[in-house]
Enzyme design. Sequence first.
Site, PDB file in Angstrom:
ATOM      1  N   SER A   8     -16.595   8.854 -53.322  1.00  0.00           N
ATOM      2  CA  SER A   8     -17.368   8.432 -54.492  1.00  0.00           C
ATOM      3  C   SER A   8     -18.499   7.497 -54.084  1.00  0.00           C
ATOM      4  CB  SER A   8     -16.468   7.710 -55.491  1.00  0.00           C
ATOM      5  OG  SER A   8     -17.282   7.069 -56.455  1.00  0.00           O
ATOM      6  N   HIS A  33     -18.791  12.737 -54.890  1.00  0.00           N
ATOM      7  CA  HIS A  33     -18.426  12.383 -56.267  1.00  0.00           C
ATOM      8  C   HIS A  33     -19.438  11.359 -56.791  1.00  0.00           C
ATOM      9  CE1 HIS A  33     -15.416  12.094 -59.499  1.00  0.00           C
ATOM     10  NE2 HIS A  33     -15.640  10.785 -59.505  1.00  0.00           N
ATOM     11  N   ASP A  35     -20.368   9.030 -59.999  1.00  0.00           N
ATOM     12  CA  ASP A  35     -19.788   8.419 -61.198  1.00  0.00           C
ATOM     13  C   ASP A  35     -20.865   7.878 -62.131  1.00  0.00           C
ATOM     14  OD1 ASP A  35     -16.869   8.530 -60.902  1.00  0.00           O
ATOM     15  OD2 ASP A  35     -17.215   7.346 -59.087  1.00  0.00           O
ATOM     16  N   MET A  37     -21.773   6.004 -65.605  1.00  0.00           N
ATOM     17  CA  MET A  37     -21.191   5.104 -66.618  1.00  0.00           C
ATOM     18  C   MET A  37     -22.291   4.596 -67.533  1.00  0.00           C
ATOM     19  SD  MET A  37     -18.786   2.868 -64.134  1.00  0.00           S
ATOM     20  CE  MET A  37     -17.661   3.634 -62.963  1.00  0.00           C
ATOM     21  N   HIS A  66     -19.143  13.059 -62.494  1.00  0.00           N
ATOM     22  CA  HIS A  66     -18.098  12.568 -63.401  1.00  0.00           C
ATOM     23  C   HIS A  66     -18.770  11.716 -64.473  1.00  0.00           C
ATOM     24  CE1 HIS A  66     -14.236   9.827 -63.736  1.00  0.00           C
ATOM     25  NE2 HIS A  66     -14.492  10.488 -64.846  1.00  0.00           N
ATOM     26  N   MET A  68     -18.679   9.423 -67.349  1.00  0.00           N
ATOM     27  CA  MET A  68     -17.906   8.467 -68.154  1.00  0.00           C
ATOM     28  C   MET A  68     -18.854   7.913 -69.205  1.00  0.00           C
ATOM     29  SD  MET A  68     -15.866   6.776 -64.968  1.00  0.00           S
ATOM     30  CE  MET A  68     -17.125   7.346 -63.836  1.00  0.00           C
ATOM     31  N   MET A 137      -7.357  10.579 -64.154  1.00  0.00           N
ATOM     32  CA  MET A 137      -7.732   9.209 -63.789  1.00  0.00           C
ATOM     33  C   MET A 137      -6.476   8.452 -63.373  1.00  0.00           C
ATOM     34  SD  MET A 137     -11.058   8.762 -64.036  1.00  0.00           S
ATOM     35  CE  MET A 137     -10.838   7.115 -63.391  1.00  0.00           C
ATOM     36  N   ASP A 175      -8.555  10.630 -59.278  1.00  0.00           N
ATOM     37  CA  ASP A 175      -9.674   9.704 -59.111  1.00  0.00           C
ATOM     38  C   ASP A 175      -9.255   8.277 -59.456  1.00  0.00           C
ATOM     39  OD1 ASP A 175     -12.158   8.535 -58.957  1.00  0.00           O
ATOM     40  OD2 ASP A 175     -13.012   9.602 -60.672  1.00  0.00           O
TER      41      ASP A 175
HETATM   42  C1  DX5 Z   1     -13.737   4.858 -61.633  1.00  0.00           C
HETATM   43  C2  DX5 Z   1     -14.457   6.022 -60.978  1.00  0.00           C
HETATM   44  C3  DX5 Z   1     -13.935   6.348 -59.624  1.00  0.00           C
HETATM   45  C4  DX5 Z   1     -14.094   5.242 -58.646  1.00  0.00           C
HETATM   46  C5  DX5 Z   1     -13.110   5.423 -57.547  1.00  0.00           C
HETATM   47  O1  DX5 Z   1     -14.183   4.687 -62.928  1.00  0.00           O
HETATM   48  O2  DX5 Z   1     -14.348   7.193 -61.753  1.00  0.00           O
HETATM   49  O3  DX5 Z   1     -14.539   7.527 -59.119  1.00  0.00           O
HETATM   50  O4  DX5 Z   1     -15.349   5.195 -58.079  1.00  0.00           O
HETATM   51  O5  DX5 Z   1     -13.231   4.317 -56.739  1.00  0.00           O
HETATM   52  P1  DX5 Z   1     -12.006   3.730 -55.954  1.00  0.00           P
HETATM   53  O6  DX5 Z   1     -11.601   4.764 -54.974  1.00  0.00           O
HETATM   54  O7  DX5 Z   1     -12.563   2.497 -55.320  1.00  0.00           O
HETATM   55  O8  DX5 Z   1     -10.922   3.434 -56.955  1.00  0.00           O
HETATM   56 ZN    ZN Z   2     -14.998   9.222 -60.775  1.00  0.00          ZN
END
Ligand code: DX5
Ligand code: ZN
Length: 230
Positions: A8, A33, A35, A37, A66, A68, A137, A175
């Site tokens: 990620s 990956h 992320d 947000m 991903h 979010m 998750m 994840d």
């Molecule tokens: C959390 C993300 C994950 C995160 C994972 O909201 O969706 O992808 O980056 O990071 P680690 O491996 O540090 O938990």
């Molecule tokens: Zn993620």
Amino acid sequence: MAPLLAPSLLAADYGNLQAAVEGLADSAADWLHYDVMDGRFVPNISFGPGVLQAVHRHARQPFDVHLMIEEPQNYLAAFRDAGAASITVHYEACPHLHRVVQQIKHLGCRAGVALNPHTPVGLLEDIAADLDVVLVMSVNPGFGGQTFIPNTLRKVAALKELLIDCGSSALIEVDGGVTLDNAGALVEAGANVLVAGSFVFNSAEGPVATLANMRTQLSASIDAAEQEIG
Ligand code: DX5
Ligand code: ZN
């Protein structure tokens, strides 16, 4: 089967994302990956399609996006155009999930649905056959570096059964808080894709060596399990 590894970029150096993805070009990473947000669905803000487009040009692996975010249907085309190979939306953010999944597929991307830790896998029963990926998750979404929630193992095993029952070939992606302490058990429970942020990017030996180590150790434990089965 050996799991796919998806580092990620949330844990990479934002000051030099180009170097981060170029550094992974020949690594054991299968997917990258990404992320996203929005500060609404989760209490944090990361990066959007513009940054993806910039970094995608320098990457060799496909991008696993991903989302979010609330109202993800408004941003699907932007992420596809920016280079997403797969797009995962949250079950909790989509009152019209079936429509959103069809939209993702129509754009030519793999379609994924993510479940927060409290969301039961059974809620996917009527859509499982339409999915390419189910993302479980294993922390509450919003931040990297959190501790793995142990109930995830039970949940992955239940999801695997549900997918078989529904005739779904969706991959199970896990994840959050993934490390070599839980990766073997996750694969044994049925995980096909492991996302790891902090464990990969904050390791003393660096991302390339950590991914290689994950690949070697997971392959060894799979070989051992297969020999046991005979
Ligand atoms: C959390 C993300 C994950 C995160 C994972 O909201 O969706 O992808 O980056 O990071 P680690 O491996 O540090 O938990
Ligand atoms: Zn993620």
